[in-house]
Design an enzyme around this catalytic site. Sequence first.
Site, PDB file in Angstrom:
ATOM      1  N   GLU A  83      42.622  44.518   7.602  1.00 22.66           N
ATOM      2  CA  GLU A  83      41.590  45.540   7.764  1.00 22.66           C
ATOM      3  C   GLU A  83      40.658  45.524   6.561  1.00 22.66           C
ATOM      4  OE1 GLU A  83      42.638  49.708   6.930  1.00 22.66           O
ATOM      5  OE2 GLU A  83      44.712  49.077   7.183  1.00 22.66           O
ATOM      6  N   CYS A 115      46.507  49.409   9.747  1.00 23.05           N
ATOM      7  CA  CYS A 115      47.741  48.749   9.270  1.00 23.05           C
ATOM      8  C   CYS A 115      48.583  48.176  10.406  1.00 23.05           C
ATOM      9  CB  CYS A 115      48.596  49.746   8.496  1.00 23.05           C
ATOM     10  SG  CYS A 115      47.752  50.428   7.090  1.00 23.05           S
ATOM     11  N   HIS A 237      56.215  51.145   8.458  1.00 26.25           N
ATOM     12  CA  HIS A 237      55.002  50.936   7.670  1.00 26.25           C
ATOM     13  C   HIS A 237      55.084  51.871   6.460  1.00 26.25           C
ATOM     14  CE1 HIS A 237      51.054  50.822   6.139  1.00 26.25           C
ATOM     15  NE2 HIS A 237      50.743  52.046   6.561  1.00 26.25           N
TER      16      HIS A 237
HETATM   17  P1  HMG Z   1      48.610  64.285  -3.076  1.00 27.17           P
HETATM   18  O1  HMG Z   1      47.734  65.473  -2.940  1.00 27.17           O
HETATM   19  O2  HMG Z   1      48.325  63.335  -4.174  1.00 27.17           O
HETATM   20  O3  HMG Z   1      50.115  64.674  -3.308  1.00 27.17           O
HETATM   21  O4  HMG Z   1      48.594  63.530  -1.690  1.00 27.17           O
HETATM   22  P2  HMG Z   1      50.936  65.986  -2.857  1.00 27.17           P
HETATM   23  O5  HMG Z   1      50.542  67.145  -3.663  1.00 27.17           O
HETATM   24  O6  HMG Z   1      50.931  66.116  -1.351  1.00 27.17           O
HETATM   25  O7  HMG Z   1      52.381  65.506  -3.347  1.00 27.17           O
HETATM   26  C1  HMG Z   1      52.980  64.404  -2.789  1.00 27.17           C
HETATM   27  C2  HMG Z   1      54.484  64.620  -2.819  1.00 27.17           C
HETATM   28  O8  HMG Z   1      54.895  64.680  -4.188  1.00 27.17           O
HETATM   29  C3  HMG Z   1      54.922  65.951  -2.208  1.00 27.17           C
HETATM   30  O9  HMG Z   1      56.161  65.711  -1.592  1.00 27.17           O
HETATM   31  C4  HMG Z   1      55.102  66.858  -3.415  1.00 27.17           C
HETATM   32  O10 HMG Z   1      56.024  67.917  -3.198  1.00 27.17           O
HETATM   33  C5  HMG Z   1      55.645  65.861  -4.418  1.00 27.17           C
HETATM   34  P3  HMG Z   1      56.402  66.095  -0.027  1.00 27.17           P
HETATM   35  O11 HMG Z   1      56.163  67.540   0.079  1.00 27.17           O
HETATM   36  O12 HMG Z   1      55.380  65.295   0.758  1.00 27.17           O
HETATM   37  O13 HMG Z   1      57.796  65.655   0.241  1.00 27.17           O
HETATM   38  N1  HMG Z   1      55.428  66.245  -5.814  1.00 27.17           N
HETATM   39  C6  HMG Z   1      56.336  66.071  -6.768  1.00 27.17           C
HETATM   40  N2  HMG Z   1      57.597  65.587  -6.748  1.00 27.17           N
HETATM   41  C7  HMG Z   1      58.280  65.530  -7.934  1.00 27.17           C
HETATM   42  N3  HMG Z   1      57.763  65.964  -9.114  1.00 27.17           N
HETATM   43  C8  HMG Z   1      56.505  66.455  -9.172  1.00 27.17           C
HETATM   44  C9  HMG Z   1      55.742  66.529  -7.978  1.00 27.17           C
HETATM   45  N4  HMG Z   1      54.493  66.946  -7.676  1.00 27.17           N
HETATM   46  C10 HMG Z   1      54.309  66.777  -6.353  1.00 27.17           C
HETATM   47  N5  HMG Z   1      56.010  66.883 -10.356  1.00 27.17           N
HETATM   48  C11 HMG Z   1      48.913  61.733  -0.158  1.00 27.17           C
HETATM   49  C12 HMG Z   1      49.545  62.580  -1.251  1.00 27.17           C
HETATM   50  C13 HMG Z   1      49.945  60.778   0.384  1.00 27.17           C
HETATM   51  C14 HMG Z   1      48.430  62.660   0.963  1.00 27.17           C
HETATM   52  C15 HMG Z   1      47.704  60.961  -0.773  1.00 27.17           C
HETATM   53  O14 HMG Z   1      48.174  60.062  -1.739  1.00 27.17           O
HETATM   54  C16 HMG Z   1      46.886  60.193   0.254  1.00 27.17           C
HETATM   55  O15 HMG Z   1      45.981  60.760   0.862  1.00 27.17           O
HETATM   56  N6  HMG Z   1      47.161  58.869   0.439  1.00 27.17           N
HETATM   57  C17 HMG Z   1      46.452  58.030   1.408  1.00 27.17           C
HETATM   58  C18 HMG Z   1      46.831  58.337   2.844  1.00 27.17           C
HETATM   59  C19 HMG Z   1      48.229  57.901   3.221  1.00 27.17           C
HETATM   60  O16 HMG Z   1      48.848  57.094   2.549  1.00 27.17           O
HETATM   61  N7  HMG Z   1      48.715  58.402   4.378  1.00 27.17           N
HETATM   62  C20 HMG Z   1      49.995  58.052   4.888  1.00 27.17           C
HETATM   63  C21 HMG Z   1      50.098  58.105   6.406  1.00 27.17           C
HETATM   64  S1  HMG Z   1      48.742  57.236   7.207  1.00 27.17           S
HETATM   65  C22 HMG Z   1      49.168  55.549   7.072  1.00 27.17           C
HETATM   66  O17 HMG Z   1      50.272  55.234   6.759  1.00 27.17           O
HETATM   67  C23 HMG Z   1      48.088  54.558   7.351  1.00 27.17           C
HETATM   68  C24 HMG Z   1      47.450  53.909   6.141  1.00 27.17           C
HETATM   69  O18 HMG Z   1      48.334  52.982   5.565  1.00 27.17           O
HETATM   70  C25 HMG Z   1      46.125  53.260   6.535  1.00 27.17           C
HETATM   71  C26 HMG Z   1      46.099  52.293   7.693  1.00 27.17           C
HETATM   72  O19 HMG Z   1      46.712  52.453   8.736  1.00 27.17           O
HETATM   73  O20 HMG Z   1      45.313  51.356   7.584  1.00 27.17           O
HETATM   74  C27 HMG Z   1      47.116  54.933   5.049  1.00 27.17           C
END
Ligand code: HMG
Length: 391
Positions: A83, A115, A237
Amino acid sequence: MSGDLAIGIHDLSVATAQYVLTHETLAARHGADVAKYHTGIGQRSMSIPAADEDIVTMAAAAAAPVIARHGAERIRTIAFATETSVDQAKAAGIHVHSLLGLPTTTRVVELKQACYSATAALQFAIGLVHRDPSQQILVIASDVSRYDLASRGEATQGAAAVAMLVGADPALVRIEEPSGVFTADIMDFWRPNYRTTALVDGYESISAYLQAVEVVWKDYTERGGRSLEEFRAFCYHQPFTKMAYKAHRHLLQHCGHDADDAGISRAVEHTTTYNQVIGNSYTASIYVALASLLDHAEDLTGEAIGFLSYGSGSVAEFFAGTVVPGYRSQLRTDMHREAISRRLDIDYDTYRELHQRPTPVDGGEHPLPRQTTGPYRLAGLSQHKRIYTPR
Ligand code: HMG
């Protein structure tokens, strides 16, 4: 064509990029708690391509050992899933075909659906082998995951390529017939043609992924698939490795099973070893997970593995594979570990410079700095053409 014909993955090879940015470095830069990355999303570092690397150089590096081991005589098709394509018309696989000196009597095509498309390429390959079991198909998945600097997605970047040789009587994993599939028009993640970084609604993307898990599992079951207890491990994935744990917990709960941490770990932990240091490699990620599982788990001979392939937008598929007796003698564990350990650690400023490097659009002569120590490089751009060479 025979329903009893065993078709699947005969060889599997992973390559990644020249540089690595650790999440310690990222956390220090953004004043974040590194535990959010290490524990919260399950990531420790991410691969960053050098200025003279891209999806083609990584793909060629992954595919070359496959050709060296098996030759190219039986390969009739290259299916290249990505992609982060480098051209709107020409398939990136043609550059790989040229770098590896493959026969002209080959068809080469590129497939796209976020993906997910490496799984489409694998199923396409299986169909071709059904039609003519003497043929082998080179399936390549290669991607560079890029989000804006300081965006929420920044911690989930990465880069890698996987090359898989698909054929009859496979030496690694036999792919089984039933598949559960899913498509829904969801804007959870996308990248318009004019952007070099993806746009994403992070939380929406996680719930879209989990919704897809439910639908593909139901569809898979209704098509005569295995029951949950029959699987030894699950390759999901992995945009970040914690997602595999989330997805598996969701699947177990959805099916009314106990979702205890130890059971979830047993099912997914070995699939995450490479991805937690490589980062998101989009199309390649689920097959990097397979390489990691085969390289790290105790003997898997005869065991069933579940595959959950998700691509934003969204398309997903669940299918199963069985590990073939003797698979261990075919693994490339040392090569994979070397591809990861040879990367050079970079600081945030070097990473930012690489991230913001503009692509020349004037059609002039633009040689690129020699940075990669991998086997192939993008030597430069000349008259709007990308010039690839062995290093
Ligand atoms: P964010 O705002 O950086 O993080 O977004 P957050 O505040 O949601 O925290 C993430 C996790 O860390 C949470 O855990 C927190 O509790 C924890 P959860 O509640 O999810 O279990 N946390 C901590 N843990 C320990 N100590 C701490 C601490 N602080 C927080 N101090 C997000 C995270 C993944 C949303 C962001 O990085 C993002 O937008 N990433 C890109 C999108 C993505 O990867 N999506 C996944 C599904 S879609 C997919 O897989 C397709 C893709 O690969 C693309 C394609 O298909 O081509 C993306």
